[in-house]
Design a protein around this motif. Structure first.
Motif, PDB file in Angstrom:
ATOM      1  N   GLN A 215     -16.878   6.225  23.544  1.00  0.00           N
ATOM      2  CA  GLN A 215     -17.110   5.132  22.603  1.00  0.00           C
ATOM      3  C   GLN A 215     -15.777   4.542  22.172  1.00  0.00           C
ATOM      4  N   LEU A 216     -15.772   3.227  22.025  1.00  0.00           N
ATOM      5  CA  LEU A 216     -14.571   2.520  21.583  1.00  0.00           C
ATOM      6  C   LEU A 216     -14.981   1.376  20.666  1.00  0.00           C
ATOM      7  N   ALA A 217     -14.418   1.377  19.444  1.00  0.00           N
ATOM      8  CA  ALA A 217     -14.682   0.305  18.485  1.00  0.00           C
ATOM      9  C   ALA A 217     -13.351  -0.243  17.991  1.00  0.00           C
ATOM     10  N   VAL A 218     -13.272  -1.562  17.854  1.00  0.00           N
ATOM     11  CA  VAL A 218     -12.068  -2.208  17.333  1.00  0.00           C
ATOM     12  C   VAL A 218     -12.471  -3.121  16.180  1.00  0.00           C
ATOM     13  N   LYS A 219     -11.543  -3.327  15.243  1.00  0.00           N
ATOM     14  CA  LYS A 219     -11.822  -4.203  14.110  1.00  0.00           C
ATOM     15  C   LYS A 219     -10.550  -4.945  13.721  1.00  0.00           C
ATOM     16  N   ILE A 220     -10.746  -6.098  13.092  1.00  0.00           N
ATOM     17  CA  ILE A 220      -9.610  -6.916  12.674  1.00  0.00           C
ATOM     18  C   ILE A 220     -10.030  -7.747  11.465  1.00  0.00           C
ATOM     19  N   GLY A 221      -9.087  -7.950  10.558  1.00  0.00           N
ATOM     20  CA  GLY A 221      -9.397  -8.755   9.386  1.00  0.00           C
ATOM     21  C   GLY A 221      -8.211  -8.869   8.457  1.00  0.00           C
ATOM     22  N   PRO A 222      -8.277  -9.758   7.470  1.00  0.00           N
ATOM     23  CA  PRO A 222      -7.216  -9.882   6.472  1.00  0.00           C
ATOM     24  C   PRO A 222      -7.271  -8.712   5.482  1.00  0.00           C
ATOM     25  N   ALA A 223      -6.156  -8.484   4.804  1.00  0.00           N
ATOM     26  CA  ALA A 223      -6.086  -7.402   3.826  1.00  0.00           C
ATOM     27  C   ALA A 223      -5.168  -7.810   2.679  1.00  0.00           C
ATOM     28  N   TYR A 224      -5.333  -7.122   1.578  1.00  0.00           N
ATOM     29  CA  TYR A 224      -4.464  -7.318   0.414  1.00  0.00           C
ATOM     30  C   TYR A 224      -3.995  -5.938  -0.025  1.00  0.00           C
ATOM     31  N   ARG A 225      -2.678  -5.747  -0.118  1.00  0.00           N
ATOM     32  CA  ARG A 225      -2.139  -4.411  -0.393  1.00  0.00           C
ATOM     33  C   ARG A 225      -1.158  -4.439  -1.558  1.00  0.00           C
ATOM     34  N   VAL A 226      -1.300  -3.464  -2.441  1.00  0.00           N
ATOM     35  CA  VAL A 226      -0.411  -3.293  -3.588  1.00  0.00           C
ATOM     36  C   VAL A 226       0.260  -1.932  -3.470  1.00  0.00           C
ATOM     37  N   THR A 227       1.591  -1.922  -3.550  1.00  0.00           N
ATOM     38  CA  THR A 227       2.359  -0.684  -3.443  1.00  0.00           C
ATOM     39  C   THR A 227       3.143  -0.454  -4.722  1.00  0.00           C
ATOM     40  N   GLU A 228       2.985   0.740  -5.295  1.00  0.00           N
ATOM     41  CA  GLU A 228       3.735   1.157  -6.481  1.00  0.00           C
ATOM     42  C   GLU A 228       4.754   2.216  -6.049  1.00  0.00           C
ATOM     43  N   PHE A 229       6.055   1.886  -6.178  1.00  0.00           N
ATOM     44  CA  PHE A 229       7.101   2.807  -5.764  1.00  0.00           C
ATOM     45  C   PHE A 229       7.428   3.793  -6.877  1.00  0.00           C
ATOM     46  N   ILE A 230       8.021   4.927  -6.493  1.00  0.00           N
ATOM     47  CA  ILE A 230       8.309   5.967  -7.480  1.00  0.00           C
ATOM     48  C   ILE A 230       9.436   5.572  -8.431  1.00  0.00           C
ATOM     49  N   ASP A 231      10.206   4.532  -8.079  1.00  0.00           N
ATOM     50  CA  ASP A 231      11.264   4.080  -8.972  1.00  0.00           C
ATOM     51  C   ASP A 231      10.794   2.978  -9.923  1.00  0.00           C
ATOM     52  N   GLY A 232       9.481   2.710  -9.942  1.00  0.00           N
ATOM     53  CA  GLY A 232       8.936   1.736 -10.871  1.00  0.00           C
ATOM     54  C   GLY A 232       8.713   0.352 -10.294  1.00  0.00           C
ATOM     55  N   ARG A 233       9.254   0.069  -9.122  1.00  0.00           N
ATOM     56  CA  ARG A 233       9.040  -1.242  -8.498  1.00  0.00           C
ATOM     57  C   ARG A 233       7.616  -1.351  -7.954  1.00  0.00           C
ATOM     58  N   SER A 234       7.170  -2.579  -7.712  1.00  0.00           N
ATOM     59  CA  SER A 234       5.851  -2.796  -7.135  1.00  0.00           C
ATOM     60  C   SER A 234       5.883  -3.992  -6.200  1.00  0.00           C
ATOM     61  N   GLU A 235       5.001  -3.985  -5.232  1.00  0.00           N
ATOM     62  CA  GLU A 235       4.829  -5.079  -4.291  1.00  0.00           C
ATOM     63  C   GLU A 235       3.350  -5.401  -4.170  1.00  0.00           C
ATOM     64  N   SER A 236       3.044  -6.667  -4.017  1.00  0.00           N
ATOM     65  CA  SER A 236       1.671  -7.111  -3.820  1.00  0.00           C
ATOM     66  C   SER A 236       1.690  -8.172  -2.730  1.00  0.00           C
ATOM     67  N   ARG A 237       1.023  -7.901  -1.602  1.00  0.00           N
ATOM     68  CA  ARG A 237       1.152  -8.800  -0.462  1.00  0.00           C
ATOM     69  C   ARG A 237      -0.176  -9.008   0.272  1.00  0.00           C
ATOM     70  N   ILE A 238      -0.288 -10.178   0.872  1.00  0.00           N
ATOM     71  CA  ILE A 238      -1.363 -10.450   1.833  1.00  0.00           C
ATOM     72  C   ILE A 238      -0.948  -9.831   3.171  1.00  0.00           C
ATOM     73  N   ALA A 239      -1.910  -9.273   3.875  1.00  0.00           N
ATOM     74  CA  ALA A 239      -1.592  -8.604   5.138  1.00  0.00           C
ATOM     75  C   ALA A 239      -2.733  -8.820   6.132  1.00  0.00           C
ATOM     76  N   GLY A 240      -2.499  -8.374   7.355  1.00  0.00           N
ATOM     77  CA  GLY A 240      -3.523  -8.371   8.391  1.00  0.00           C
ATOM     78  C   GLY A 240      -3.736  -6.944   8.865  1.00  0.00           C
ATOM     79  N   LEU A 241      -4.977  -6.574   9.132  1.00  0.00           N
ATOM     80  CA  LEU A 241      -5.304  -5.199   9.540  1.00  0.00           C
ATOM     81  C   LEU A 241      -5.950  -5.211  10.921  1.00  0.00           C
TER      82      LEU A 241
END
Length: 328
Positions: A215-241
């Motif tokens: 069996q083989l399945a593939v998927k694709i779509g847009p994504a939204y990701r938020v990253t919180e770093f251990i030094d207090g910084r943060s990122e919020s970005r649109i992405a593709g998955l």
């Protein structure tokens, strides 16, 4: 099976011993449709009574070869069996569908629990414990999948590996091959430099292969990701998955799996302090060996790549896991 074949062969030989009728000139007559001899008919009926499709087809093939004059009657018996078999399968499918439609919220869940040890290299180099739980609920058109995993190691009073992952993925069948998916995921790995990374995604999936053994399945779509770093910084970005799920049952007891997920972020950010693009790639290759119906052993090797890691972290981590899996 062997008894049926031997009996059929004996019946055929006994009939053949009588010879073929001849004309007055000594030449064989043209073959005419003939009824099946009762011993041969009884053998076919005995095979049909078992309900075993493979057995019936084997007996029919033998009898058809050795009784060519009775081909019409043999075909009729086979057609009757195939019609009955189709009715049985249709009834079973209807019963399964009725059970799914009437199922409650806590019905039709299945899953697996996994526990064992890991060896990590990259941002840390150590050995520890790994555990995961994966549960799935199958419906007529919907499927819900919940996954949780933790890798943990502590030595000399210090935690040297602590990685958590939680994921929820529902999908709905659009056609025989296509499906729409949604995904919500949260992970944490402070040794890779982030205290939390959350992502949501949705898109389309395609079942490229759907056979009993592969069996083989593939998927694709847009994504939204938020990253919180251990030094207090943060990122919020649109992405593709992009994701891929491959399973190959090599033998009845041995299965090869390959899961791949890639997330590519775009440049620019609403609340990001760092403006560089980032791509993460997770490759997980596994080999499952069945021990019993519910228990199996698994060896897996995972590569986690981050093109733009936090300061002080390296781009690539690897994890080798040896685990036992219990299916329920």
């Amino acid at each position: 099976m062997l008894d049926l074949v031997i009996a059929a062969s004996a019946a055929v030989l006994s009939l053949a011993a009588a010879g073929e009728p001849e004309t007055a000139a000594g030449e064989p007559q043209t073959a005419q449709p003939a009824p099946l001899p009762e011993p041969v008919r009884a053998i076919i009926e005995a095979a049909i009574a078992t309900g075993d499709e493979t057995k019936v087809r084997t007996v029919i093939a033998l009898v058809r070869t050795t009784n060519p004059d009775s081909a019409a009657e043999i075909d009729s018996m086979m057609a009757g069996f195939e019609g009955h078999l189709a009715e049985v399968k249709q009834a079973e499918a209807a019963a399964r569908e009725a059970a799914l439609r009437s199922a409650g919220l806590f019905d039709n869940w299945s899953g697996k629990g996994e526990f064992g040890a890991f060896r990590a290299t990259g941002n840390t180099s150590n050995t520890g414990l790994t555990a995961s739980l994966d549960v799935t609920r199958e419906g007529i058109n919907w499927r819900h999948q919940l996954t949780g995993r933790v890798d943990y190691q502590r030595a000399n009073g210090l935690t040297t590996r602590e990685q958590y992952l939680a994921r929820y993925e529902p999908n709905v069948k659009v056609s025989e091959r296509f499906y729409a998916y949604a995904l919500a995921q949260h992970e944490s790995d402070r040794f890779q430099g982030y205290s939390g990374r959350s992502a949501i995604s949705g898109g389309i999936g395609y079942q490229a292969l759907k056979k009993d053994d592969i069996q083989l399945a593939v998927k694709i779509g847009p994504a939204y990701r938020v990253t919180e770093f251990i030094d207090g910084r943060s990122e919020s970005r649109i992405a593709g998955l992009i994701g891929m799920d491959f399973d190959w049952r090599i033998t009845d007891r041995l299965t090869l799996t390959q899961d791949t997920n890639a997330v590519a972020e775009t440049g620019g950010s609403a609340v990001a302090i760092i403006d560089a693009r980032n791509t993460t790639l997770d490759l997980n290759t596994g080999l499952n060996a069945a021990i019993s119906k519910k228990l199996s052993a698994r060896f897996s090797y995972a590569v986690e790549y981050d093109s733009n890691p936090a300061p002080g972290a390296v781009q690539t981590d690897t994890l080798s896991r040896i685990t036992l899996i219990y299916n329920f």
